[in-house]
Design an enzyme around this catalytic site. Structure first.
Site, PDB file in Angstrom:
ATOM      1  N   HIS A 203      15.495  23.770  46.085  1.00  0.00           N
ATOM      2  CA  HIS A 203      15.292  22.981  44.862  1.00  0.00           C
ATOM      3  C   HIS A 203      13.832  22.570  44.677  1.00  0.00           C
ATOM      4  O   HIS A 203      13.460  22.101  43.593  1.00  0.00           O
ATOM      5  CB  HIS A 203      16.164  21.728  44.875  1.00  0.00           C
ATOM      6  CG  HIS A 203      17.631  21.997  44.793  1.00  0.00           C
ATOM      7  ND1 HIS A 203      18.182  22.771  43.798  1.00  0.00           N
ATOM      8  CD2 HIS A 203      18.665  21.610  45.589  1.00  0.00           C
ATOM      9  CE1 HIS A 203      19.495  22.839  43.975  1.00  0.00           C
ATOM     10  NE2 HIS A 203      19.807  22.159  45.053  1.00  0.00           N
TER      11      HIS A 203
ATOM     12  N   HIS B  84      24.563  25.364  44.550  1.00  0.00           N
ATOM     13  CA  HIS B  84      23.671  24.829  43.525  1.00  0.00           C
ATOM     14  C   HIS B  84      22.530  25.810  43.250  1.00  0.00           C
ATOM     15  O   HIS B  84      21.988  26.426  44.166  1.00  0.00           O
ATOM     16  CB  HIS B  84      23.102  23.481  43.977  1.00  0.00           C
ATOM     17  CG  HIS B  84      24.163  22.463  44.275  1.00  0.00           C
ATOM     18  ND1 HIS B  84      24.651  22.258  45.551  1.00  0.00           N
ATOM     19  CD2 HIS B  84      24.843  21.635  43.457  1.00  0.00           C
ATOM     20  CE1 HIS B  84      25.587  21.324  45.509  1.00  0.00           C
ATOM     21  NE2 HIS B  84      25.721  20.934  44.256  1.00  0.00           N
TER      22      HIS B  84
ATOM     23  N   ASP C  55      23.773  29.646  47.724  1.00  0.00           N
ATOM     24  CA  ASP C  55      24.127  28.228  47.723  1.00  0.00           C
ATOM     25  C   ASP C  55      24.917  27.887  46.463  1.00  0.00           C
ATOM     26  O   ASP C  55      24.732  28.513  45.409  1.00  0.00           O
ATOM     27  CB  ASP C  55      22.841  27.399  47.768  1.00  0.00           C
ATOM     28  CG  ASP C  55      23.063  25.935  48.045  1.00  0.00           C
ATOM     29  OD1 ASP C  55      22.880  25.521  49.201  1.00  0.00           O
ATOM     30  OD2 ASP C  55      23.411  25.192  47.094  1.00  0.00           O
TER      31      ASP C  55
ATOM     32  N   ASP D 244      27.852  25.443  50.789  1.00  0.00           N
ATOM     33  CA  ASP D 244      28.552  24.420  50.011  1.00  0.00           C
ATOM     34  C   ASP D 244      29.451  25.035  48.943  1.00  0.00           C
ATOM     35  O   ASP D 244      30.002  24.325  48.101  1.00  0.00           O
ATOM     36  CB  ASP D 244      27.570  23.427  49.382  1.00  0.00           C
ATOM     37  CG  ASP D 244      26.326  24.065  48.807  1.00  0.00           C
ATOM     38  OD1 ASP D 244      26.206  25.297  48.854  1.00  0.00           O
ATOM     39  OD2 ASP D 244      25.468  23.324  48.305  1.00  0.00           O
TER      40      ASP D 244
END
Length: 343
Positions: free
Chosen positions: A160, A198, A196, A285
């Site tokens: 991120h 996200h 991932d 995740d």
């Protein structure tokens, strides 16, 4: 497969984070890396090694110099004002406010250099950031030296973090720094595959205008899922990077059949791109019981992911990202790695 792990990550342990309008214990906590390391050792994946120490030169190839300087000073500036709990941003230069003046106060700098309140500082945070970077670069060097694959057990994660901002538990974009280092050391084309839950918004931002690094993200639909403001299908790159960015946003409840189809398509893109090496942003995740995510992959699915990536037949660097169901995090993350090795 060699695993690179830094003890420094333990010093990065925040007091709390914001989630659902509440202050809650941090989901991104030291035990995550410890459980993964324990599983690596349990299955006999290969040696767990301390990384080499690296300068910030490689990080400066993808990150702003002022931002990197801020990361090194943030906690000391915060503590100098008498603060003892987690340093978090609370004001951001959004539309209508000025962002052309770099502030001097720590409260303002935290907001200036962040996208959210998800990247906090503690006394040991900067050492953990540097240790995480060391793991990524040492593993990249290992792959560049002829190893078929290596695992950088990075904590804190990185995908991120953009060229000049932190957020979502991330400070330095380990996968991006490693990809650039591989480019600088002989790889003509590098593919980054982010699995991932996200979207890896920082990775996309860093390479969006470049055609030598292909970025593929399989993630939760940004219409409903963090980080919300990037990750749509129509984001395909710009300028020289047109066509070198591929997003696969998927809805809540996605199971492995649909998720795996997206992985197949992304792997097809990597093959067509002709990547010399693949960097995998390995987040788990996507697991059905992850506390902050909404896909439905099971532990039995993760070796399939590794096996599909192995079919690419390219040197592969795995860089650890997210995954917050800590009881299963080692099983799931290492499952990808053993699946890659054909076990």
């Amino acid at each position: 497969m060699k695993t690179f792990y830094s003890e420094a990550h333990r010093g990065h342990a925040g007091h709390f984070e914001l989630a659902g309008g509440r202050l809650v214990p941090c989901f991104e906590k030291p035990v995550r890396a410890e459980y993964v390391r324990a599983r690596v050792e349990e299955v006999g994946l290969g040696p767990v090694l301390a990384p080499k120490s690296w300068s910030l030169d490689a990080a400066a190839r993808v990150h702003d110099a002022g931002y990197l300087d801020f990361l090194g000073r943030a906690w000391d500036m915060w503590a100098a004002e008498g603060n003892h709990t987690t340093a978090l941003a609370m004001t951001w230069p959004v539309r209508g406010l000025r962002n052309d003046i770099v502030p001097t106060s720590i409260e303002a700098m935290l907001g200036y250099y962040s996208m959210d309140a998800g990247a906090g500082f503690m006394p040991g945070t900067y050492a953990a950031i540097r240790g995480s970077l060391d793991c990524a670069l040492t593993a990249a060097e290992c792959v560049a030296g002829g190893e078929a694959a290596a695992f950088a057990l990075c904590r804190p994660p990185g995908h991120h973090a953009g060229s000049a901002f932190m957020g979502g538990y991330c400070f330095i974009n380990n996968a991006s720094v490693a990809a650039q280092w591989l480019r600088d050391n002989g790889a003509a084309r590098v593919a980054i595959l982010d699995v991932d839950y996200h979207h890896g918004n920082g990775t996309q931002e860093i390479f969006y205008a470049r055609g030598d690094v292909l970025v593929c993200n399989i993630h939760g639909d940004p219409n409903t899922e963090y980080p919300f403001f990037l990750g749509h299908v129509d984001e395909t790159g710009t300028g020289a990077g047109e066509g070198a960015n591929a997003n696969y946003p998927l809805p809540f409840g996605t199971d492995f059949e649909s998720w795996g189809a997206a992985l197949d398509h992304a792997c097809g893109r990597i093959e067509a791109f002709g990547a010399d090496v693949v960097v995998v942003s390995l987040g788990v995740d996507t697991f059905e019981r992850d506390p902050i995510s909404h896909f439905k992959l099971t532990s039995a699915d993760y070796p399939k992911i590794g096996a599909r990536i192995a079919k690419l037949g390219r040197p592969t660097l795995f860089v650890f990202e997210g995954g917050y169901a800590v009881d299963e995090i080692g099983i799931n993350a290492v499952g990808v790695l053993t699946g890659f090795e054909g076990r």
